[in-house]
Design a protein around this motif. Structure first.
Motif, mmCIF file in Angstrom:
data_model
loop_
_atom_site.group_PDB
_atom_site.id
_atom_site.type_symbol
_atom_site.label_atom_id
_atom_site.label_comp_id
_atom_site.label_asym_id
_atom_site.label_seq_id
_atom_site.Cartn_x
_atom_site.Cartn_y
_atom_site.Cartn_z
ATOM 1 N N TRP A 1 12.045 17.064 14.235
ATOM 2 C CA TRP A 1 10.559 16.955 13.638
ATOM 3 C C TRP A 1 10.508 15.940 12.860
ATOM 4 O O TRP A 1 11.495 16.071 11.863
ATOM 5 N N GLN A 2 9.668 15.035 12.935
ATOM 6 C CA GLN A 2 9.673 13.881 11.956
ATOM 7 C C GLN A 2 7.958 13.746 11.719
ATOM 8 O O GLN A 2 7.347 13.731 12.498
ATOM 9 N N GLN A 3 7.855 13.873 10.341
ATOM 10 C CA GLN A 3 6.530 13.717 9.907
ATOM 11 C C GLN A 3 5.947 12.083 9.719
ATOM 12 O O GLN A 3 6.527 11.523 8.909
ATOM 13 N N ASN A 4 5.255 11.571 10.609
ATOM 14 C CA ASN A 4 4.558 10.321 10.569
ATOM 15 C C ASN A 4 3.537 10.038 9.768
ATOM 16 O O ASN A 4 2.571 11.044 9.467
ATOM 17 N N LEU A 5 3.029 8.846 9.668
ATOM 18 C CA LEU A 5 1.856 8.491 8.753
ATOM 19 C C LEU A 5 0.602 8.645 9.724
ATOM 20 O O LEU A 5 0.478 7.814 10.560
ATOM 21 N N PRO A 6 -0.241 9.513 9.252
ATOM 22 C CA PRO A 6 -1.879 9.524 10.076
ATOM 23 C C PRO A 6 -2.590 8.329 9.786
ATOM 24 O O PRO A 6 -2.034 7.271 8.773
ATOM 25 N N ILE A 7 -3.133 7.584 10.723
ATOM 26 C CA ILE A 7 -4.024 6.470 10.598
ATOM 27 C C ILE A 7 -4.800 6.293 9.230
ATOM 28 O O ILE A 7 -5.139 7.209 8.766
ATOM 29 N N ASP A 8 -4.602 5.023 8.872
ATOM 30 C CA ASP A 8 -5.502 4.811 7.565
ATOM 31 C C ASP A 8 -4.909 5.621 6.213
ATOM 32 O O ASP A 8 -5.821 5.935 5.150
ATOM 33 N N MET A 9 -3.630 6.106 6.284
ATOM 34 C CA MET A 9 -3.104 6.806 5.023
ATOM 35 C C MET A 9 -2.185 5.867 4.753
ATOM 36 O O MET A 9 -1.272 5.152 5.328
ATOM 37 N N VAL A 10 -1.773 6.054 3.392
ATOM 38 C CA VAL A 10 -0.440 5.207 2.857
ATOM 39 C C VAL A 10 0.553 6.427 2.273
ATOM 40 O O VAL A 10 0.105 7.607 1.678
ATOM 41 N N PRO A 11 1.814 6.123 2.293
ATOM 42 C CA PRO A 11 2.562 7.218 1.728
ATOM 43 C C PRO A 11 3.001 6.857 -0.108
ATOM 44 O O PRO A 11 2.865 5.626 -0.390
ATOM 45 N N VAL A 12 2.884 7.898 -0.595
ATOM 46 C CA VAL A 12 2.760 7.841 -2.071
ATOM 47 C C VAL A 12 4.177 8.495 -2.540
ATOM 48 O O VAL A 12 4.460 9.872 -2.357
#
Length: 364
Positions: free
Chosen positions: A53-64
């Motif tokens: 499993w790999q957690q990807n970035l939902p649309i219009d979100m940024v990683p903090v």
């Protein structure tokens, strides 16, 4: 001709030989992997063949990415609230909306509820679609007139939420309770429309500490999201949508709210963390909550406290409320013309493994 046939048959002969010899050596037998063999011998190696499993970035979100910073007062406490004492805080990794939730994104939520489109797809963790009351979810458009004394807000009251001219403007007239419902729907909307075995964490409001850490944009101490101490850049342009001077609202280019993607983002790529609309966060308000909470991912969660924290300042506020450390509150069932929100999501992993390349969930 004979030699050519021999050459063509050679790979077949070699393949048959390998297939015959390797099982005898125990290299291609069907008895399972080494961990399965160890399990059969009474060893404990974990459940085999678990899906990755790999957690990807939902649309219009940024990683903090996680880090440590000084939370609290960054300049003079002009209101003398003494509610933002300095404390070193560590924050774990999370995702955050790049923009404040817009009218059009909130409208998608309302239309899904109104049209009964919640039970689409196959939810994995959630057993049933959440239940919502459509009439209780609509933004209170009367706030454009009722929030201010003797104010001609009728045009905004009529057009702001429903007219396409304002689709990309931040939704307002939303209470803390309604923002929580939006998070619940967005979580279900993601989980009910994929085909994967494991779900991503829920969407939610950011905690107060997460919000302040994100607002500083990677700076340990920052008066404003762009650093500071000034409100204008080198070209003399204001850096946020607020109330400059003693009431020169239009000086920043907008009399009321601005589109969610204007003004420069901060170091994390987040827009309008100061100004435009103030933002609901998850914490209940208490002037001394900094003393009560831990210094790792703190949150002051008191369901009996109806006052919830609002951060960031808005189009109607003076510069003091734009500071990353200024704390205010509103009652959780009250909607205002200057308060909106954005969502966050916990990241399961460590900063070095945060996936910022895709807005799609990787097949597992």
């Amino acid at each position: 001709m004979y030699k050519k046939m021999k050459l063509h048959l050679m790979p077949v002969v070699v393949g048959l030989a390998v297939a015959t010899l390797l099982p005898g050596c125990g290299l291609l037998n069907k008895k399972g992997t080494s961990s399965e063999k160890a399990n059969r011998r009474g060893e404990v190696t974990g459940v085999p063949k678990r899906s990755s499993w790999q957690q990807n970035l939902p649309i219009d979100m940024v990683p903090v990415k996680g880090g440590t910073f000084w939370m609290g007062q960054s300049d003079e406490d002009i209101a003398y609230t003494q509610s933002a004492m300095n404390k070193q805080i560590t924050i774990s990794e999370f995702f955050m909306d790049k923009y404040e939730v817009s009218n059009n994104k909130y409208r998608q939520f309302l239309e899904a509820v109104k049209n009964g489109e919640l039970a689409t797809g196959t939810p994995t963790t959630l057993k049933a679609p959440p239940t919502f009351n459509y009439d209780e979810l609509r933004p209170d458009t009367t706030v454009w007139s009722t929030s201010f004394s003797y104010h001609y807000g009728d045009p905004l009251m009529e057009f702001y939420f429903d007219h396409p001219a304002f689709d990309n403007y931040p939704v307002v007239g939303i209470s803390w309770d309604q923002a929580q419902k939006y998070c619940e729907w967005r979580t279900y909307h993601l989980q009910a429309n994929d085909e994967f075995e494991f779900d991503a964490p829920n969407f939610r409001l950011a905690s107060e500490a997460e919000w302040e850490y994100a607002a500083k944009g990677g700076k340990d101490v920052a008066k404003y999201p762009w650093g500071g101490p000034y409100l204008k850049n080198k070209r003399g342009c204001l850096m946020a949508n607020f109330k400059p001077g003693r009431g020169n609202y239009i000086d920043d280019g907008f009399a009321y709210t601005a589109p969610v993607d204007v003004f420069a983002p901060n170091g994390f790529g987040l827009y309008n963390m100061s100004g435009n609309v103030a933002e609901w966060v998850l914490d209940a308000y208490k002037a001394t909550s900094r003393v009560d909470t831990w210094d790792l991912d703190p949150i002051y969660d008191d369901p009996n406290e109806p006052r919830k924290i609002v951060r960031g300042g808005s189009w109607k506020d003076i510069a003091h409320y734009l500071e990353t450390s200024t704390r205010t509150y509103e009652y959780q069932d009250v909607a205002q013309a200057h308060i909106g929100f954005r969502t966050a999501m916990t990241f399961m992993g460590r900063s070095g493994s945060m996936d910022v390349r895709s807005s799609r969930r990787t097949k597992r």
